[in-house]
Design a protein around this motif. Structure first.
Motif, PDB file in Angstrom:
ATOM      1  N   PRO A   1      -9.969 -18.343  13.950  1.00  0.00           N
ATOM      2  CA  PRO A   1     -11.420 -18.150  13.802  1.00  0.00           C
ATOM      3  C   PRO A   1     -11.785 -16.667  13.816  1.00  0.00           C
ATOM      4  O   PRO A   1     -11.185 -15.875  14.553  1.00  0.00           O
ATOM      5  N   GLU A   2     -12.757 -16.292  13.020  1.00  0.00           N
ATOM      6  CA  GLU A   2     -13.144 -14.890  12.910  1.00  0.00           C
ATOM      7  C   GLU A   2     -13.648 -14.340  14.241  1.00  0.00           C
ATOM      8  O   GLU A   2     -13.339 -13.208  14.624  1.00  0.00           O
ATOM      9  N   TRP A   3     -14.433 -15.151  14.962  1.00  0.00           N
ATOM     10  CA  TRP A   3     -14.993 -14.671  16.226  1.00  0.00           C
ATOM     11  C   TRP A   3     -13.897 -14.427  17.261  1.00  0.00           C
ATOM     12  O   TRP A   3     -13.994 -13.492  18.071  1.00  0.00           O
TER      13      TRP A   3
ATOM     14  N   LEU B   1     -10.746 -13.473  16.611  1.00  0.00           N
ATOM     15  CA  LEU B   1     -10.089 -12.219  16.251  1.00  0.00           C
ATOM     16  C   LEU B   1     -10.963 -11.027  16.645  1.00  0.00           C
ATOM     17  O   LEU B   1     -10.456 -10.002  17.128  1.00  0.00           O
ATOM     18  N   GLY B   2     -12.283 -11.161  16.475  1.00  0.00           N
ATOM     19  CA  GLY B   2     -13.183 -10.088  16.881  1.00  0.00           C
ATOM     20  C   GLY B   2     -13.164  -9.849  18.378  1.00  0.00           C
ATOM     21  O   GLY B   2     -13.144  -8.697  18.838  1.00  0.00           O
ATOM     22  N   LEU B   3     -13.144 -10.917  19.152  1.00  0.00           N
ATOM     23  CA  LEU B   3     -13.087 -10.767  20.609  1.00  0.00           C
ATOM     24  C   LEU B   3     -11.771 -10.144  21.056  1.00  0.00           C
ATOM     25  O   LEU B   3     -11.741  -9.346  22.006  1.00  0.00           O
ATOM     26  N   VAL B   4     -10.681 -10.504  20.385  1.00  0.00           N
ATOM     27  CA  VAL B   4      -9.385  -9.908  20.728  1.00  0.00           C
ATOM     28  C   VAL B   4      -9.410  -8.401  20.498  1.00  0.00           C
ATOM     29  O   VAL B   4      -8.934  -7.610  21.332  1.00  0.00           O
ATOM     30  N   LEU B   5      -9.965  -7.976  19.376  1.00  0.00           N
ATOM     31  CA  LEU B   5     -10.077  -6.542  19.108  1.00  0.00           C
ATOM     32  C   LEU B   5     -10.964  -5.848  20.133  1.00  0.00           C
ATOM     33  O   LEU B   5     -10.664  -4.732  20.579  1.00  0.00           O
ATOM     34  N   LEU B   6     -12.052  -6.500  20.533  1.00  0.00           N
ATOM     35  CA  LEU B   6     -12.935  -5.906  21.532  1.00  0.00           C
ATOM     36  C   LEU B   6     -12.219  -5.731  22.867  1.00  0.00           C
ATOM     37  O   LEU B   6     -12.360  -4.704  23.538  1.00  0.00           O
TER      38      LEU B   6
ATOM     39  N   THR C   1     -22.602 -11.546  15.200  1.00  0.00           N
ATOM     40  CA  THR C   1     -23.051 -11.788  16.570  1.00  0.00           C
ATOM     41  C   THR C   1     -22.141 -11.081  17.565  1.00  0.00           C
ATOM     42  O   THR C   1     -22.623 -10.457  18.523  1.00  0.00           O
ATOM     43  N   VAL C   2     -20.824 -11.152  17.351  1.00  0.00           N
ATOM     44  CA  VAL C   2     -19.881 -10.518  18.271  1.00  0.00           C
ATOM     45  C   VAL C   2     -20.084  -9.012  18.304  1.00  0.00           C
ATOM     46  O   VAL C   2     -20.062  -8.388  19.380  1.00  0.00           O
TER      47      VAL C   2
END
Length: 337
Positions: free
Chosen positions: A164-166, A168-173, A282-283
């Motif tokens: 899921p895109e969100w 992957l975004g949280l992992v980068l954050l 949103t992330v």
């Protein structure tokens, strides 16, 4: 007397590359019918959402006076019978007026227009990067089927395409936020000393990376499959027999035909560019249509949600129509069918 086609100077007419007028008419009518269906669904879909918009947007919220809530519902049109409300909605859509947002206290068209460019900039940049990189990776992997590069790139593509895109975004954050290398929120920083355009590009790095990784995986898998279908074709064997290098055979002969499915995917993806990525925006708190949709759902802001859904659907339908009309031009086999 000889016929016009038997003389030495007879002119042979080449078949037109353009689709027939009847084909264009059928596709346009189908698109209009689909858009009309979307308008009907759009009205009833957001009428069944849980929550009371009057209580959400009243000055005192759920503790507002019942009389004040009733007046607010009358003013917002929430007490109208569904037939009356539907007639008003269709009339407003046909006139280009999508109503007034409950939360933004402004016309829905103005609110959407203000947030459109950030979404197009973010999703469009990711789409272009992903299309170029994904096509190259897929073509190379498919042309060298079974190689180490093919195995690594295909496994990575399946992994990222399934993620899921969100997430992957949280992992980068989580991993990058502690270092403070890239900004993680918003589209710009008022305290930044960088030029405005460079500040925006710096804020785009993380969200574009998240979107591009997922898009690259999709394009890579489709291009690889197309190359596998073409690599054993007879015309490629002929090209190799002429002494052309293997890489040249792929670039000049195999890729033009293998690109057709990727071209179709590109035009369809352009329709989703307007919708943006709700979870990614949103992330990363990106001020686009995706984040606007998330904020509107919390109300729920029914006029704004209806306007956003209509814009998203219209974008997909229009780009789907463009893809349908371009395919006969790009591929003669479609015209023959």
């Amino acid at each position: 007397m000889t016929g016009p086609s038997s003389g030495a100077g007879a002119v042979t007419r080449r078949p037109s590359r353009l689709p027939s007028p009847m084909f264009v008419l059928r596709k346009c009518v189908a698109a209009l019918l689909m858009l009309a269906f979307v308008v009907v669904v759009n009205f009833f879909l957001f009428r069944v959402l849980p929550g009371d918009p009057a209580k959400a947007f009243a000055p005192r919220g759920r503790n507002a006076d019942p009389e004040a809530l009733r007046e607010l519902r009358d003013r917002l049109g929430l007490n109208d019978h569904w037939t009356v409300a539907f007639g008003k909605y269709v009339k407003s859509v046909l006139s280009g007026d999508l109503g007034v947002s409950f939360s933004q206290h402004a016309k829905v068209t103005d609110v959407i227009a203000e947030r459109l460019w950030p979404t197009v900039l973010l999703s469009g940049t990711a789409l272009v990067i992903a299309a170029v990189l994904g096509v190259w990776l897929g073509a190379r992997a498919g042309w060298r089927q079974g190689s180490r590069f093919d195995k690594l790139s295909s496994n990575a593509a399946v992994t990222f395409y399934s993620m899921p895109e969100w997430l992957l975004g949280l992992v980068l954050l989580v991993f990058l936020n502690q270092y403070g290398i890239f900004p993680t929120r918003g589209m710009n920083d008022p305290r930044s000393t960088l030029p405005a355009w460079l500040d925006v590009l710096w804020h785009m790095v993380l969200p574009v990376t998240v979107l591009a990784v997922v898009y690259v995986a999709e394009y890579s898998l489709i291009m690889r499959s197309s190359i596998l279908d073409e690599r054993r074709a007879d015309y490629l064997t002929t090209a190799r027999a002429k002494g052309l290098r293997d890489d040249l055979v792929m670039r000049r002969h195999a890729m033009p035909n293998a690109l057709l499915p990727s071209m179709t995917l590109f035009f369809l993806s352009m329709g989703f560019v307007v919708a943006g990525a709700i979870t990614v925006e949103t992330v990363f708190s990106w001020p686009g249509l995706g984040r606007l949709t998330y904020d509107a759902l919390r109300g729920p802001d029914i006029p704004l949600l209806q306007g956003l859904f209509l814009v998203f659907s219209a974008g997909v339908i229009i780009m789907n129509l463009v893809a349908d009309l371009l395919m006969p031009v790009l591929d003669p086999r479609v015209r023959a069918a």
